[in-house]
Design a protein around this motif. Structure first.
Motif, short mmCIF file in Angstrom:
data_model
loop_
_atom_site.label_atom_id
_atom_site.label_comp_id
_atom_site.label_asym_id
_atom_site.label_seq_id
_atom_site.Cartn_x
_atom_site.Cartn_y
_atom_site.Cartn_z
N ASP A 39 0.81 -1.22 0.00
CA ASP A 39 0.00 0.00 0.00
C ASP A 39 0.84 1.27 0.00
O ASP A 39 0.39 2.32 -0.47
N LEU A 40 2.05 1.20 0.52
CA LEU A 40 2.94 2.36 0.50
C LEU A 40 3.50 2.63 -0.89
O LEU A 40 4.01 3.71 -1.16
N ARG A 41 3.43 1.64 -1.76
CA ARG A 41 3.90 1.73 -3.15
C ARG A 41 5.36 2.20 -3.24
O ARG A 41 5.72 3.01 -4.09
N ARG A 45 4.50 -4.15 -6.86
CA ARG A 45 3.64 -5.05 -6.09
C ARG A 45 4.29 -6.42 -5.87
O ARG A 45 4.24 -6.98 -4.78
N LYS A 46 4.92 -6.96 -6.90
CA LYS A 46 5.52 -8.30 -6.79
C LYS A 46 6.73 -8.32 -5.85
O LYS A 46 7.07 -9.37 -5.31
N VAL A 47 7.35 -7.19 -5.64
CA VAL A 47 8.54 -7.12 -4.80
C VAL A 47 8.18 -6.87 -3.33
O VAL A 47 8.98 -7.14 -2.43
N SER A 48 6.98 -6.39 -3.08
CA SER A 48 6.60 -6.01 -1.72
C SER A 48 6.67 -7.16 -0.72
O SER A 48 7.11 -6.98 0.41
N ARG A 49 6.24 -8.35 -1.12
CA ARG A 49 6.31 -9.50 -0.20
C ARG A 49 7.76 -9.85 0.10
O ARG A 49 8.11 -10.17 1.24
N ALA A 50 8.63 -9.77 -0.90
CA ALA A 50 10.06 -10.02 -0.68
C ALA A 50 10.64 -8.92 0.22
O ALA A 50 11.49 -9.22 1.08
N VAL A 91 9.16 8.60 4.80
CA VAL A 91 9.21 9.96 4.25
C VAL A 91 8.83 9.95 2.77
O VAL A 91 8.04 10.80 2.32
N VAL A 92 9.36 9.01 2.01
CA VAL A 92 9.02 8.92 0.58
C VAL A 92 7.52 8.69 0.41
O VAL A 92 6.87 9.33 -0.43
N ALA A 93 6.96 7.79 1.20
CA ALA A 93 5.52 7.51 1.11
C ALA A 93 4.71 8.74 1.48
O ALA A 93 3.73 9.08 0.79
N ARG A 98 0.92 8.97 0.43
CA ARG A 98 0.47 7.62 0.79
C ARG A 98 0.61 7.43 2.30
O ARG A 98 1.70 7.57 2.84
N ARG A 99 -0.49 7.10 2.94
CA ARG A 99 -0.50 6.93 4.40
C ARG A 99 -1.12 5.58 4.74
O ARG A 99 -2.22 5.52 5.27
N ALA A 100 -0.40 4.53 4.45
CA ALA A 100 -0.87 3.18 4.78
C ALA A 100 -0.78 2.97 6.28
O ALA A 100 -0.05 3.68 6.97
N PRO A 101 -1.51 1.99 6.80
CA PRO A 101 -1.42 1.71 8.24
C PRO A 101 0.00 1.31 8.63
O PRO A 101 0.71 0.66 7.88
N CYS A 102 0.38 1.74 9.82
CA CYS A 102 1.68 1.35 10.37
C CYS A 102 1.55 -0.05 10.93
O CYS A 102 0.87 -0.26 11.93
#
Length: 190
Positions: A39-41, A45-50, A91-93, A98-102
C-alpha cells in the motif's frame, strides 16, 4: 557509560523483538504487514512480499547481533541502518501522499505519519549513541554492577514498551481523556 550502551542495546532489542513478534505471530499478521508495504507503493507489487521478508530478516539479524557483547556494536550499527531505511521509506511515502497503516508492531491500523518518522529517528539516535559508547569504550559490554545494570535494563524495557504502544498513546492524547461520567441526580424520597 557502560550503562548507557547497555540500556541502548536492551531498548533496541526490545523494540525489534516486539516488532518482529507482531509481524510473525501468524500468517495473517505477516500478510497484513506485507500488504502495508504494498500500500505504501515503495516497490513494485511483486517485490513487496520479498521486501517484507527482508525486513523480517533484518530484524532477526539485529536481534542476534545485539546479544553477545562482541557483536553488539555491529548490532547497534545494523539497527541504525535499518531504522534509517524505514524512516526514508516513510518519508518517501508521505511525500507521495500515501498513508498506509503502520504495521511496524503488527496490529496497529494507525496511518503512518510524522510521529513515526520522529520515533524512528529517536531510535536511530539511541542506536548511534550506544554504538559511539561501545566503540569508544571497548569494555562496554555488560555493566560492572548488577544494581546499575538492573536500573538500565528496567528503564530500557519500559521505554521499549512505550515505543511499541506509541500509536495508542498518541491517540489518547489527540482525543483527550475520557470525560467524567455525569453524576446522576439523587432521587428525593418523600
Amino acid at each position: 557509560m557502560t550503562y548507557v550502551a547497555f540500556a541502548c542495546r536492551i531498548l533496541l532489542f526490545g523494540v525489534f523483538l516486539l516488532a518482529l513478534a507482531g509481524k510473525v505471530r501468524s500468517r495473517t499478521a505477516f500478510a497484513s504487514f506485507a500488504r502495508s508495504i504494498t500500500d505504501l507503493r515503495l516497490f513494485p507489487r511483486k517485490v513487496s512480499r520479498a521486501a517484507a521478508a527482508a525486513v523480517i530478516a533484518g530484524e532477526v539479524a539485529v536481534l542476534l547481533l545485539l546479544v553477545p557483547p562482541r557483536t553488539a556494536s555491529l548490532g547497534l550499527a545494523a539497527a541504525v541502518l535499518l531504522l534509517l531505511a524505514f524512516t526514508a521509506g516513510i518519508v518517501v511515502a508521505l511525500r507521495g501522499g500515501r498513508r498506509a497503516p503502520c504495521r511496524c508492531f503488527g496490529a496497529s491500523a494507525t496511518p503512518l505519519g510524522p510521529l513515526h518518522v520522529v520515533r524512528n529517528l529517536i531510535l536511530a539516535g539511541t542506536g548511534a549513541a550506544g554504538f559511539a559508547v561501545m566503540t569508544a569504550l571497548p569494555a562496554a559490554g555488560w555493566p560492572a554492577h548488577a544494581g546499575g545494570g538492573a536500573v538500565a535494563a528496567v528503564a530500557a524495557v519500559v521505554a521499549a514498551l512505550l515505543v511499541a504502544r506509541l500509536d495508542d498513546l498518541a491517540a489518547l492524547f489527540r482525543t483527550g481523556w475520557p470525560a467524567p461520567v455525569a453524576a446522576r441526580p439523587r432521587a428525593v424520597h418523600k
